[in-house]
Design an enzyme around this catalytic site. Sequence first.
Site, PDB file in Angstrom:
ATOM      1  N   GLU A  16       9.118   0.676  11.660  1.00 39.66           N
ATOM      2  CA  GLU A  16      10.104   1.759  11.703  1.00 39.66           C
ATOM      3  C   GLU A  16       9.326   3.053  11.863  1.00 39.66           C
ATOM      4  OE1 GLU A  16      13.175   4.317   8.992  1.00 39.66           O
ATOM      5  OE2 GLU A  16      12.650   2.299   8.296  1.00 39.66           O
ATOM      6  N   LYS A  24       0.873  -1.177   0.000  1.00 36.81           N
ATOM      7  CA  LYS A  24       0.000   0.000   0.000  1.00 36.81           C
ATOM      8  C   LYS A  24       0.906   1.221   0.000  1.00 36.81           C
ATOM      9  CE  LYS A  24      -1.893   3.009   2.109  1.00 36.81           C
ATOM     10  NZ  LYS A  24      -1.871   4.498   1.868  1.00 36.81           N
ATOM     11  N   CYS A  35      13.527  10.395   8.874  1.00 33.13           N
ATOM     12  CA  CYS A  35      13.288   9.925  10.239  1.00 33.13           C
ATOM     13  C   CYS A  35      14.570   9.838  11.051  1.00 33.13           C
ATOM     14  CB  CYS A  35      12.585   8.579  10.218  1.00 33.13           C
ATOM     15  SG  CYS A  35      13.459   7.302   9.289  1.00 33.13           S
ATOM     16  N   GLU A  91       8.308  14.805  17.089  1.00 38.13           N
ATOM     17  CA  GLU A  91       8.896  14.791  15.760  1.00 38.13           C
ATOM     18  C   GLU A  91       8.183  15.797  14.850  1.00 38.13           C
ATOM     19  OE1 GLU A  91      10.481  11.380  12.768  1.00 38.13           O
ATOM     20  OE2 GLU A  91       8.353  11.276  13.273  1.00 38.13           O
TER      21      GLU A  91
END
Length: 481
Positions: free
Chosen positions: A246, A171, A279, A381
């Site tokens: 992750e 996806k 990231c 973040e």
Amino acid sequence: MDVDTRHWIGGRRVANADTFEDVSPLDGEVIAVVSRGGTAEVDAAVAAAKDAFVGWSRTSPAERAELLRRVAAGIEARIEDLAQVETRDNGSLLRSHRRGVMPRVAMNIRFFADHLSSLVHSDFDTRGHRNHVTWDPAGVTAIVTPWNAPLMLATWRIGPALAAGNTVVAKPPEWAPLTASLFADIAHEAGLPAGVFNVVQGLGNEAGAPLVAHPDVRRICFTGSVPTSIKVGESAARNVTPVSFELGGKSPLLVFDDADLDLAVDLAVEQFDNSGQVCLAAVRMLVQDGIYDEFRARFLERAATLVQGDSRDEGVDLGPLVSKSHFERVDGFVKRAVAGGAEVILGGGPNDELNVATGGFYYRPTVFEGVDRTMEITCQEVFGPVLTLQGFSTEDDGIAMANDTDYGLAATIVTGSQERAERVASAVRAGTVWVNCFFVRDLSAPFGGSGRSGIGREGGTWSFDFYCDVKNSVFAPKGWN
């Protein structure tokens, strides 16, 4: 170039009436109208993958490896196409896609194909009984990938999953779905059997949610945010499906007073790569007091020279943020930080001149000072070109500040002392620690996060440990005819 925007299910293109628009962050233009899948398309793709698993799992490792090498060769033949499409789709630098990202896509596939030949464990004895360890294919693998490096991060999982003998339903991200479709074409042209690799496009709650909740999915790989991972994990738990996550990061850049300042500044500026949409980026710059002022001055001087603009231009250092909604999210973090008392020492807002001229979503490189551990800007973040700068006094203080986060994806240390490097690398909580370097990745090394940065490790044999059912067969010494 033309990209087929229909799903790829069971070896053929499948359209549905519902669609969504794919907008380029370079100029805000709609570049594609994409099939918008849901439960029906997910069910069809999983069924195709389950059927194909019977034959694919029984092929020999050598056969699978050879097919995947052909896929890698097909990627290499189309690096320019893939680079152009992904730059238009997600706004990352074209030169990076050409020189690094797309070659790495091919490497992801080829490495895991080659690694199959070394996937052996020596038999061992238990009271005269022979133990024999094998890595058996697990089944249908769901792979849900992010938009910041969509094809590279997808193939980091697709490679080992297919090499292991699993089949895949991918996806892709709705903000950057196009290179997944091109990959399906390349895999088909290389001879990958129908149903072994499938693509269902759509929104997360409409296509991603039923995919990760499907009872016939035997492995789930997700790269993205912590809140979404919680939902994925809840769905996986209902089916007792193993997951590999992750997730986010709030990584530190620890600069000690014995560091090479030129190197430290180079590494600090590198954290603006991909407009901060990485990231692993070391967004919390922690600098020892003795060199703080000099580092600050030199870093700001260098950062001010970064060129922002159209990512297709060779001389550009920073492109746009991926979408209007993400642009507004990053701007919200910055505004709240200012309101909370943080001091902007570089940037601090949108690149209005560029945005008006292009219609894109460009945000200026931004650095905050005067922050503390309680502020949102140091805890959450941002995933944009926003860094914070703080000082520390002793080595222990630096380590404590580095570890003062819920995340633990990576850390970067800059020091002239090998002894200090060893001590600090051991003490910092992170899945990957770089010392006097950044973003050096070997596919045979374990990769993953600690804390809220993820679950599990992938890379080399660690990947096969996840994508396979590792089995031990114990043979008695007697009883043979």
